[in-house]
Design a protein around this motif. Structure first.
Motif, PDB file in Angstrom:
ATOM      1  N   VAL A   1       0.869  -1.166   0.000  1.00 30.07           N
ATOM      2  CA  VAL A   1       0.000   0.000   0.000  1.00 30.07           C
ATOM      3  C   VAL A   1       0.911   1.223   0.000  1.00 30.07           C
ATOM      4  N   HIS A   2       0.784   2.051  -1.032  1.00 27.96           N
ATOM      5  CA  HIS A   2       1.655   3.214  -1.179  1.00 27.96           C
ATOM      6  C   HIS A   2       0.879   4.493  -0.864  1.00 27.96           C
ATOM      7  N   LEU A   3       1.393   5.291   0.052  1.00 28.90           N
ATOM      8  CA  LEU A   3       0.814   6.589   0.387  1.00 28.90           C
ATOM      9  C   LEU A   3       1.707   7.664  -0.211  1.00 28.90           C
ATOM     10  N   HIS A   4       1.104   8.596  -0.931  1.00 28.96           N
ATOM     11  CA  HIS A   4       1.895   9.611  -1.618  1.00 28.96           C
ATOM     12  C   HIS A   4       1.302  10.999  -1.384  1.00 28.96           C
ATOM     13  N   ASP A   5       2.161  11.935  -0.979  1.00 26.84           N
ATOM     14  CA  ASP A   5       1.801  13.356  -0.815  1.00 26.84           C
ATOM     15  C   ASP A   5       0.595  13.571   0.099  1.00 26.84           C
ATOM     16  N   PHE A   6       0.685  13.063   1.311  1.00 24.99           N
ATOM     17  CA  PHE A   6      -0.355  13.313   2.314  1.00 24.99           C
ATOM     18  C   PHE A   6      -0.002  14.584   3.082  1.00 24.99           C
ATOM     19  N   TYR A   7      -0.792  15.650   2.840  1.00 24.86           N
ATOM     20  CA  TYR A   7      -0.573  16.936   3.506  1.00 24.86           C
ATOM     21  C   TYR A   7      -1.913  17.443   4.041  1.00 24.86           C
ATOM     22  N   PHE A   8      -1.882  17.883   5.291  1.00 22.49           N
ATOM     23  CA  PHE A   8      -3.123  18.344   5.926  1.00 22.49           C
ATOM     24  C   PHE A   8      -2.812  19.372   7.005  1.00 22.49           C
ATOM     25  N   SER A   9      -3.685  20.355   7.126  1.00 20.96           N
ATOM     26  CA  SER A   9      -3.550  21.373   8.173  1.00 20.96           C
ATOM     27  C   SER A   9      -4.912  21.628   8.804  1.00 20.96           C
TER      28      SER A   9
ATOM     29  N   CYS B   1       2.019  22.469   7.613  1.00 18.42           N
ATOM     30  CA  CYS B   1       1.069  21.372   7.736  1.00 18.42           C
ATOM     31  C   CYS B   1       1.172  20.665   9.084  1.00 18.42           C
ATOM     32  N   ASP B   2       0.023  20.216   9.578  1.00 16.94           N
ATOM     33  CA  ASP B   2      -0.002  19.398  10.784  1.00 16.94           C
ATOM     34  C   ASP B   2       0.332  17.942  10.453  1.00 16.94           C
ATOM     35  N   LEU B   3       0.146  17.573   9.197  1.00 17.92           N
ATOM     36  CA  LEU B   3       0.537  16.243   8.726  1.00 17.92           C
ATOM     37  C   LEU B   3       1.248  16.411   7.404  1.00 17.92           C
ATOM     38  N   ALA B   4       2.438  15.851   7.284  1.00 24.13           N
ATOM     39  CA  ALA B   4       3.209  15.949   6.045  1.00 24.13           C
ATOM     40  C   ALA B   4       3.944  14.637   5.821  1.00 24.13           C
ATOM     41  N   ILE B   5       3.389  13.799   4.969  1.00 23.91           N
ATOM     42  CA  ILE B   5       3.991  12.504   4.649  1.00 23.91           C
ATOM     43  C   ILE B   5       4.105  12.405   3.139  1.00 23.91           C
ATOM     44  N   PRO B   6       5.254  12.758   2.576  1.00 23.50           N
ATOM     45  CA  PRO B   6       5.411  12.747   1.117  1.00 23.50           C
ATOM     46  C   PRO B   6       5.362  11.353   0.519  1.00 23.50           C
ATOM     47  N   ASP B   7       5.863  10.351   1.265  1.00 26.95           N
ATOM     48  CA  ASP B   7       5.892   9.004   0.701  1.00 26.95           C
ATOM     49  C   ASP B   7       6.013   7.980   1.827  1.00 26.95           C
ATOM     50  N   LEU B   8       5.172   6.964   1.759  1.00 25.84           N
ATOM     51  CA  LEU B   8       5.213   5.883   2.746  1.00 25.84           C
ATOM     52  C   LEU B   8       4.676   4.617   2.109  1.00 25.84           C
ATOM     53  N   THR B   9       5.400   3.526   2.293  1.00 27.57           N
ATOM     54  CA  THR B   9       4.978   2.236   1.760  1.00 27.57           C
ATOM     55  C   THR B   9       4.914   1.227   2.892  1.00 27.57           C
ATOM     56  N   VAL B  10       3.776   0.541   2.987  1.00 25.17           N
ATOM     57  CA  VAL B  10       3.615  -0.495   4.006  1.00 25.17           C
ATOM     58  C   VAL B  10       3.153  -1.768   3.324  1.00 25.17           C
ATOM     59  N   PRO B  11       3.442  -2.922   3.912  1.00 25.34           N
ATOM     60  CA  PRO B  11       3.041  -4.184   3.284  1.00 25.34           C
ATOM     61  C   PRO B  11       1.526  -4.386   3.324  1.00 25.34           C
TER      62      PRO B  11
ATOM     63  N   THR C   1      -4.627  11.943  13.499  1.00 27.20           N
ATOM     64  CA  THR C   1      -4.752  12.742  12.279  1.00 27.20           C
ATOM     65  C   THR C   1      -4.341  11.923  11.066  1.00 27.20           C
ATOM     66  N   PHE C   2      -3.270  11.174  11.201  1.00 24.83           N
ATOM     67  CA  PHE C   2      -2.799  10.314  10.124  1.00 24.83           C
ATOM     68  C   PHE C   2      -3.878   9.302   9.725  1.00 24.83           C
ATOM     69  N   LEU C   3      -4.504   8.659  10.703  1.00 20.39           N
ATOM     70  CA  LEU C   3      -5.531   7.668  10.410  1.00 20.39           C
ATOM     71  C   LEU C   3      -6.747   8.311   9.757  1.00 20.39           C
ATOM     72  N   ARG C   4      -7.155   9.484  10.273  1.00 23.84           N
ATOM     73  CA  ARG C   4      -8.325  10.164   9.726  1.00 23.84           C
ATOM     74  C   ARG C   4      -8.087  10.595   8.276  1.00 23.84           C
ATOM     75  N   CYS C   5      -6.896  11.050   7.990  1.00 27.07           N
ATOM     76  CA  CYS C   5      -6.569  11.446   6.616  1.00 27.07           C
ATOM     77  C   CYS C   5      -6.515  10.232   5.699  1.00 27.07           C
ATOM     78  N   LEU C   6      -5.957   9.153   6.191  1.00 27.52           N
ATOM     79  CA  LEU C   6      -5.825   7.950   5.377  1.00 27.52           C
ATOM     80  C   LEU C   6      -7.185   7.408   4.949  1.00 27.52           C
ATOM     81  N   CYS C   7      -8.167   7.462   5.851  1.00 26.04           N
ATOM     82  CA  CYS C   7      -9.468   6.887   5.498  1.00 26.04           C
ATOM     83  C   CYS C   7     -10.417   7.908   4.888  1.00 26.04           C
TER      84      CYS C   7
END
Length: 504
Positions: free
Chosen positions: A284-292, A313-323, A340-346
């Motif tokens: 699962v690839h997460l790309h450019d997660f930015y939130f304020s 930003c309160d959340l700044a994750i440019p790239d993340l890969t998880v299995p 915040t990370f979980l709320r943005c992801l879903c």
């Protein structure tokens, strides 16, 4: 002194006795631990002491309860307020203000103290609890642990003789738990009587004077503090209690005090091994997660955040890969950005930009709400129906009562199928929310502190359920402060710090 004599109590609408012939005396200045499985009666005992039983919760009560000479039957709640202070498991349920400063001073203002005394108490409490960074903040912007700290401060400002804490550490990180212990130590030195209902035991072992074990609404065992602190993990497991000493070895690891190589411990140990594992099981690839939380001003069109805005930003994750199909633990301090990370992801935060790639398909925004199911930290926000069974059926695309009951049975909830979810204990509510997540059948399941308020046995059961979800091919993210849960089920761990991924 607190005296409970031959008390039996049954909540209205309950088909079983919740407390049965309870007798307990608590002398002034004692720190008493109430322990036992979720739903055993710990919270009911605290409600006897602070007067919520019988003045708020209806039911059949026999026996006698006196608190500092006051018979709770004939003493109104407002008369007990200056004697007994309570910190509930869900701090939101006791807030009256919208900002932190107002909440801390609400109690002293409500009893009519003069302005100078109110300000003095506020300053003293803020200093004792190390809350300077939380002042002048909106309560709605705080994490669960930060709200718990404010709840403790608002109670302490009333200077009660007796303080009751119901699962106070359930949403706290390691540093916050140590802060809580410090203030409890101060309260004990001041001669206050402390009654604490708790599942986490490690931070209390050198603080409590006695431990009372409750089972099935009765007092089954009482230990003095020294004896209780010396019990082995195996002995405590027989009572379905968490270890007194086991968790301490994790404190440095999960509070971020160890080196990055140590804190990133997981079953996938090295970068090479992790990359190979991700490649082998897809990803699962997460790309450019930015939130304020502070949206940018706009005149005609809403301005979207971009990667160049990361600094604000309160959340700044440019790239993340998880299995994919694995369990990823999300750790970090209170307020670090885990929820915040979980709320943005879903997809719950609509202003968050970012994409998720799975199996060659890219998802964003609303599409993620259909791929994900989130169990929130405050489960009261997602309990809607009038029975536990209906709650689970509500999450199913095609309601199947037999399948719903099978899920409830796996979570030890089958006996509550017809009970109103809001009538359950905190731990039982949490399990109902988890049952709804299982029933939803989403590909990505997000759990925000799923074991907060759970006893040891049910924590292990949750870990087993998360593993089964993973084995079924679901991808699981679990935000937690419980190192035992991490050790039991997580395939890898990511640490969030200031809204950034600090370690994987």
């Amino acid at each position: 002194m607190i005296e409970i004599r031959n008390v039996t109590y049954q909540y209205s609408g309950s088909d079983q006795v919740n407390l049965s012939d309870i007798s307990l005396t608590v002398p002034d200045g004692e720190c008493l631990l109430l322990c036992g499985a979720s739903g055993c009666g710990k919270t009911s005992i605290t409600r006897l002491i602070n007067g919520l039983i019988p003045h708020f919760y209806n039911g059949e009560l026999s026996g006698q309860v006196t608190v500092n000479g006051h018979d709770i039957r004939s003493t109104e709640l407002y008369d007990l307020a200056g004697i007994v202070g309570s910190v509930f498991q869900n701090p939101r349920s006791q807030f009256f203000s919208v900002d932190t400063d107002g909440e801390v001073v609400f109690g002293p203002e409500n009893i009519g103290l003069d302005a100078a005394e109110i300000l003095r108490r506020k300053q003293d409490i803020v200093t004792e609890l190390n809350l300077e960074k939380l002042m002048n903040r909106s309560l709605f912007e705080l994490s669960g642990g930060e709200k718990q700290k404010i709840a403790c401060a608002s109670v302490a400002a009333l200077l009660p003789d007796i303080i009751i804490l119901d699962e106070p550490s359930s949403n706290l990180d390691w540093d916050s738990i140590r802060d809580l212990k410090k203030i409890m130590t101060i309260w004990k030195q001041q001669g206050k009587t402390i009654i604490i209902s708790e599942h986490r035991l490690w931070y209390l072992k050198d603080l409590i004077d006695r431990a009372v074990y409750i089972e099935g609404g009765q007092i089954a065992k009482i230990w003095d503090g020294h004896t209780f602190s010396g019990l082995s993990a195996e002995e405590l497991a027989r009572y379905e209690l968490r270890p007194v000493n086991l968790e301490e070895k994790y404190i440095r690891k999960f509070s971020g005090e160890d080196s990055e190589s140590d804190t990133a411990e997981s079953r996938v140990e090295s970068t090479a091994e992790r990359s190979a594992a991700i490649h082998a099981c897809n990803a699962v690839h997460l790309h450019d997660f930015y939130f304020s939380y502070k949206p940018r001003r706009y005149l005609f069109f809403r301005k979207k955040l971009k990667p160049k805005d990361a600094d604000i930003c309160d959340l700044a994750i440019p790239d993340l890969t998880v299995p994919k199909g694995k369990i990823t633990g999300v750790i970090g301090m209170n307020g670090a950005g885990k929820s915040t990370f979980l709320r943005c992801l879903c997809g719950l935060e609509k202003s968050c930009i970012g994409t998720v790639s799975m199996d060659g398909t890219v998802y964003r925004g609303k599409a993620m709400t259909k791929k994900c199911y989130m169990v929130m930290q405050d489960v009261n926000h997602q309990l809607f129906t009038t029975s536990v069974l209906e709650e689970v059926l509500l999450s199913m695309d095609h309601p199947d009562e037999d399948a719903a009951k099978e899920i409830l049975a796996s979570l030890d909830l089958l006996e509550f199928v017809d009970k109103h979810p809001m009538a359950l204990s905190g731990g039982q509510k949490q399990r109902v929310a988890i049952a709804s997540a299982l029933a939803a059948g989403a590909e990505i399941l997000l759990f925000d502190e799923p074991t907060s308020g759970l006893d040891y046995r049910h924590m292990r059961e949750v870990a087993g359920l998360l593993r089964r979800l993973s084995e079924q091919g679901r991808t699981v993210f679990v935000s937690t402060h419980d190192p035992e849960l991490i050790g039991l089920c997580c395939d890898q761990v990511i640490r969030i710090r200031n809204g950034r991924v600090a370690a994987v």
